[in-house]
Scaffold this active site. Sequence first.
Site, PDB file in Angstrom:
ATOM      1  N   ASP A  80       1.026  -1.369   0.015  1.00 37.61           N
ATOM      2  CA  ASP A  80       0.099  -0.342   0.199  1.00 37.61           C
ATOM      3  C   ASP A  80       0.855   1.456  -0.057  1.00 37.61           C
ATOM      4  O   ASP A  80       2.198   1.160   0.660  1.00 37.61           O
ATOM      5  CB  ASP A  80      -0.974  -0.240   0.925  1.00 37.61           C
ATOM      6  CG  ASP A  80      -1.873   0.697   0.480  1.00 37.61           C
ATOM      7  OD1 ASP A  80      -3.264   0.008   1.886  1.00 37.61           O
ATOM      8  OD2 ASP A  80      -2.084   1.552  -0.127  1.00 37.61           O
ATOM      9  N   GLU A  99     -10.940   6.674   4.144  1.00 37.67           N
ATOM     10  CA  GLU A  99     -10.031   6.083   4.702  1.00 37.67           C
ATOM     11  C   GLU A  99     -10.123   5.978   6.889  1.00 37.67           C
ATOM     12  O   GLU A  99     -11.328   6.483   7.236  1.00 37.67           O
ATOM     13  CB  GLU A  99      -8.556   6.553   4.532  1.00 37.67           C
ATOM     14  CG  GLU A  99      -8.405   5.547   2.854  1.00 37.67           C
ATOM     15  CD  GLU A  99      -6.630   5.627   3.017  1.00 37.67           C
ATOM     16  OE1 GLU A  99      -6.279   6.015   1.296  1.00 37.67           O
ATOM     17  OE2 GLU A  99      -6.213   5.067   3.942  1.00 37.67           O
TER      18      GLU A  99
HETATM   19  C1  GLC Z   1      -4.372   3.958  -0.154  1.00 37.22           C
HETATM   20  C2  GLC Z   1      -5.115   2.909   0.123  1.00 37.22           C
HETATM   21  C3  GLC Z   1      -4.928   2.009  -0.497  1.00 37.22           C
HETATM   22  C4  GLC Z   1      -5.025   2.987  -2.240  1.00 37.22           C
HETATM   23  C5  GLC Z   1      -3.629   3.287  -1.889  1.00 37.22           C
HETATM   24  C6  GLC Z   1      -2.641   4.127  -3.468  1.00 37.22           C
HETATM   25  O1  GLC Z   1      -3.800   5.205   1.037  1.00 37.22           O
HETATM   26  O2  GLC Z   1      -5.404   2.591   1.686  1.00 37.22           O
HETATM   27  O3  GLC Z   1      -6.752   1.924  -0.327  1.00 37.22           O
HETATM   28  O4  GLC Z   1      -5.680   2.001  -3.335  1.00 37.22           O
HETATM   29  O5  GLC Z   1      -3.500   4.435  -1.125  1.00 37.22           O
HETATM   30  O6  GLC Z   1      -4.190   5.447  -3.226  1.00 37.22           O
END
Ligand code: GLC
Length: 614
Positions: free
Chosen positions: A305, A502
Amino acid sequence: MHRSPPRTLALGVASALAVALAAPASAATQVNAGVYLDSRKPVKDRVEALLKQMSLDEKLGQMTQPERQAVTGDDITRYRIGSLLSGGGSTPTPNTPEAWADMTDGFQKQALATPLKIPLIYGVDAVHGHNNVVGATIFPHNIGLGATRDPRLVEKIGRATAEEVTGTGPDWSFAPCLCVARNDRWGRTYESFGEVPELPSMMTSIVTGFQGRKLGGPASVLATAKHYVGDGGTTGGVDQGNTQVSEAELRAVHLPPFRAAVQRGVGSVMISYSSWNGVKMHGQQYLITDVLKKELGFSGFVVSDYNGIDQIDGQAGFTPAEVTTAINAGIDMVMVPWDWKKFIDTLRGEVQNGHVSMARIDDANRRILTKKFELGLFERPLADRSYLKTVGSAQHRALARQAVAESQVLLKNDKNVLPLRRDDNKIFVAGKSADDIGTQTGGWTITWQGQTGNVTPGTTILQGIEQNAGKRTTVTYSKDGTGIDHSYKAAVAVVGELPYAEFMGDRPDGMSLDPTDLATIEKLRASGVPVIVVLVSGRPLDISAELPKWNALMEAWLPGTEGRGVADVLFGLHRPTGKLPDTWMNSVDQQPINRGDGQKPLFPFGYGLTYHRK
Ligand code: GLC
């Protein structure tokens, strides 16, 4: 996947072959060059042939994914970068489909300027439509799709989204989220198809929608099963928190959707920020390599991530030890949006000092390159602009409207106050969520967090009500309810949550309606007119004290741009069929509350009323 017309295909291969063969190289290299650029050869052979020619730095570049804003000049060419991402809200200016295609093609041409011409794979969060792009069709968030219990519909949504992504250039969507949301306090509850593994498992049909039956077909976009594993099970529903469960529970509750996605051939898996019993998932070699790759047989590639490896030691930034831990755990590509040069240097050092083996580097590259070959990226690396016309198309919006209607869950309908009569009626509409596209689309829309206002073209719930109203019917709107009187036949209060994403959406305290909404509803009630509450929220809310004062309640979730689907159910053009994907708490103190846990909910998992034929 985005593609140029076939004629370019032949020219592409011929010219690439000519260039590759003309380059000074050994006989073996010439043979290799012929193989890896020859789309008639088996992918496995192409991968091996290419791998043999790659330097360590070329291999490290394939494992590195910067944010698009963090690369300048000829960085992509110079550092052999293999992937870029647009983080939530990272959009070109102007934010138009054509500008997206121009942007991604610009980056791709830099990658094709490298000696081996390995194309980029460009990733975006197309999690409820191609939601970063103004004008794209925005579908209901996953929690609403879970309420439909309709995997075929969800597959169609994946296909429609893939077409809109393809036309604008990206090749990869960081979707679906296959989280099993166990505590509704979690800010990402709306990204979950439901609280039991069967729902996200059922909805892995969206993987087939995104990728097609086989990678590399028309508008084939690589899908991502995320966030592996247990992101929805953290204690207290804390985003990026600690999932404190036995291995048996982890396997029973959180793993099944990933097994289902692997069985559907999902091309990538993203690792969760969360921990399992105190160990960050980004360092979990047992779960990533032994379980996901070996036991489940996942043959795609694993991506971290966003800055995910920084969290392994609990300190800011990443260290050589964290890089080594993450790569040796089985992470193949690192989403390192800003410090990507430091990452490349660090990983090079860890390979040179023997902490990371070349076998691991090659395994990661084989996985990544296999998906690039299967996607057809080497033959058709540029945006297929023939799909631009699908962005926000009437056909896609009609599909979204159908999905909105199927996602509505009718929870209360005293004296059959619903459906509303279309003709000869007098309807009062109120509420902060009634006439606001940004509110009804929620987070991950145009920006990362989403925002209120007229953020992208669509139909608000109020506009849908006005469009569905028939002859001799008046519809009056007042955001706070001012102007209501007893001459109206029904009052519709559209209320709920403001956009978030988030951890910004975590609700560690109360989960009630906000005072603005409560005041609006009270004003409507005081008029004596029957009150129908439409809740626009990313999760069940704590409403049991208020519910007795409402004549009807319908949960609309986060419907996206096609708010008329809500009105279709209010007027009975679509009989409500939605079923709760989450147990509805009787009190916030019950969280987490889930099917079969022995607690008494306000509405149980699977609950949903319909209309009795008049
Ligand atoms: C974010 C998320 C993830 C996402 C990634 C790219 O923090 O946790 O779901 O795909 O970053 O944006």
